[in-house]
Design an enzyme around this catalytic site. Structure first.
Site, mmCIF file in Angstrom:
data_model
loop_
_atom_site.group_PDB
_atom_site.id
_atom_site.type_symbol
_atom_site.label_atom_id
_atom_site.label_comp_id
_atom_site.label_asym_id
_atom_site.label_seq_id
_atom_site.Cartn_x
_atom_site.Cartn_y
_atom_site.Cartn_z
ATOM 1 N N SER A 91 39.318 36.141 42.373
ATOM 2 C CA SER A 91 40.085 34.842 42.094
ATOM 3 C C SER A 91 40.452 34.426 40.733
ATOM 4 C CB SER A 91 39.044 33.721 42.884
ATOM 5 O OG SER A 91 38.817 33.683 44.059
ATOM 6 N N GLU B 210 32.766 51.688 43.702
ATOM 7 C CA GLU B 210 32.310 51.739 42.645
ATOM 8 C C GLU B 210 31.502 50.452 42.079
ATOM 9 O OE1 GLU B 210 34.217 51.921 38.346
ATOM 10 O OE2 GLU B 210 34.460 53.598 39.365
ATOM 11 N N SER C 212 30.005 44.493 42.175
ATOM 12 C CA SER C 212 28.547 44.481 41.822
ATOM 13 C C SER C 212 27.880 45.301 43.091
ATOM 14 C CB SER C 212 27.873 42.904 41.998
ATOM 15 O OG SER C 212 27.865 42.463 43.180
#
EC number: 1.2.1.16
Length: 517
Positions: free
Chosen positions: A187, A257, A236
């Site tokens: 965002s 990843e 994350s």
């Protein structure tokens, strides 16, 4: 440390309106704010679950026709897209800097990677996607061909730290393989993704084939995953676990990843000046907001003092800035949350006895989220910075007795994304002992990232799957085996008993096991 001033270009309102029109959104408005000075850049439509469904339906309908187009056409379109990214790089670099805050050289890494990825998969996809002959159960009588068919619609959830590259470079192989794409950029940085999609359309990608939704991942992510056939996520480890679990329930694949606490090892025989120069790039590109950036440096005792002096001297000389030019060596962090996290790690370390060798403080005089590149020594296991990913311009320096201790400490982490070893003679041997998806010798990360023909990704808590290389495209396909049986069936012929058939097949199988492959 020196600074460079902000020079802010005017953004054409008509240009922003064109980008906003790409968003599938009907749930109000979303404001994009620049981390350079806190001013608003643009207002975009915000998406809701119904918008996600509309984007998915459009992409799925367009994908059926796209998959029927000859591979040579899809390859030509994406090759053309790569050239367009290079041709429009000045505007793209401005947009990356305005939206993300990184210095211009780090922004150029994004543009160059997209062009390289497009060229690579346009060149190699013919080999990867052509049908392959496989051995049949009965030689000569059974013929088998393996085809690669597109998954269908791929969901790409991209992060804010590389808002152009990680949005479109993952989409390119998915598109060449014949898939549709629905992209959910972070965002904070949707404009870069929208500019990328606009260039894909200019190159000839059908408008509905790549949809974009804008909004919070927690609100849009579940519906997106429910409606796609594969997910590519960068972000994350905590969010990656949630996404992988959701994909598992849907019985669809995913590639992720995730985080890293990446180590760099300097051996006693390293070229110290070269290692210090490379470590600066490895630690502080994009202000350390890079999954593969280095956050831990282990130096053999014999080289520690010389390396520490050369490294901190280079770090202290870095130029901070938020200008849209090539002068700054390091830009700003991307958000107040990033600044708070970095400051907390450094403050906690100092309070518990760590020494600041360079940097160590925020610079609001330059920009609201600017933090100096920081080198810490005397970091101990009880400090947050020791094991938790900082994701900012902070690195800890450790003295070790030898290579064995360096490798042991480098591997003492739940993460395993990237690593670096510096040595004139021992680098390759030590690199093989480090538990990481990529390990560069006498380089920080750029050689690993730029070697598009080699797979790249993490082990342990740093992710699953790979981007780049063969797997970077084949993961977006399903293998399909088409078999043709001639003359005799594999089943027992009429009027032959099961026992007789089994004896015959046993002899045949025994013969086949003696034949060399």
């Amino acid at each position: 440390m020196t600074t460079t001033p902000l020079a802010r270009p005017n953004i054409d309102p008509a240009r922003l309106a064109a980008l906003a029109s790409i968003v599938t959104g009907s749930a109000g408005h979303h404001e994009v704010v620049s981390p350079l000075d806190g001013r608003a850049l643009a207002t975009l439509p915000r998406s809701n679950e119904a918008d996600v469904e509309r984007a998915l339906a459009a992409a799925r309908q367009a994908q059926a026709a796209w998959a029927r187009r000859p591979l040579r056409e899809r390859r030509a379109i994406l090759r053309r897209a790569g050239r367009l990214f290079l041709a429009h790089q000045d505007e793209l670099l401005d947009l990356i800097q305005l939206e993300n805050g990184k210095n211009r050289l780090s922004a150029f890494e994004e543009v160059s990677d997209v062009a390289l990825t497009a060229a690579y998969y346009a060149r190699t996809s013919r080999r990867l996607l052509r049908p392959h002959r496989r051995r049949g159960v009965i030689p000569v009588l059974t013929s088998v061909r393996e085809f690669r068919v597109p998954k269908g619609v791929v969901g790409i959830i991209s992060p804010w730290n590389y808002p152009l590259m990680l949005a479109v470079a993952d989409a390119i192989p998915a598109l060449i393989a014949g898939n549709g794409v629905v992209l959910k950029p972070d965002s904070a940085t949707p404009l870069c993704a929208l500019a990328a999609v606009e260039l894909l359309r200019q190159a000839g990608v059908p408008a509905d084939l790549v949809g974009v939704v804008v909004g919070a991942g927690s609100a849009l992510g579940p519906r997106l995953i429910d409606g796609v056939d594969y997910v590519m996520f960068t972000g994350s480890t905590a969010t990656g676990r949630i996404i992988a679990e959701h994909c598992g329930r849907q019985l669809i694949g995913c590639s992720a990843e995730l985080g890293g606490k990446n180590p760099l090892i300097v051996l006693a025989d390293a070229d110290i000046d070269r290692a210090a120069h490379g470590a600066v790039q490895a630690c502080f590109s994009n202000s350390g907001q890079l999954c593969v950036s280095i956050e831990r440096i282990y130096v053999e005792d014999a080289a520690y003092d010389a390396f520490a002096a050369a490294f901190t001297r280079r770090v202290s000389a870095m130029r901070l800035g938020v200008g849209l030019d090539w002068e700054a060596d390091i830009g700003t962090l991307t958000s107040a949350d990033q600044l708070a996290g970095v400051s907390a790690h450094v403050d906690d370390a100092v309070a518990k006895g760590a020494t600041v060798l360079a940097g160590g403080k925020a610079r609001p005089d330059i920009g609201p989220y600017v933090y100096e590149p920081t080198v810490l020594a005397g970091v101990t296991a009880d400090m947050d910075v020791a094991r938790t990913e900082t994701f900012g311009p902070v690195v800890s320096l450790y003295r070790v007795a030898g290579a064995d201790e360096a490798v042991r400490l480098a591997n003492d982490s739940p993460y395993g994304l990237n690593a670096s070893v510096w040595s004139r003679r021992r680098g390759g041997d030590v690199a093989r002992r480090v538990h990481a998806g990529t390990v560069s010798v006498n380089e920080g990360y750029a050689a690993a990232w730029g070697s598009t023909d080699a797979p790249m990704g993490g082990v342990k808590d740093s992710g699953l799957g790979r981007r780049h290389g063969d797997e970077g495209l084949l993961k977006y396909t399903e293998p399909q085996s088409v078999l043709r049986q001639r003359i005799a069936s594999v089943a027992p012929p009429d009027r032959v008993s099961g026992e007789t058939y089994a004896r015959f097949m046993s002899r045949a199988l025994a013969l086949l096991t003696r034949v060399r492959p």
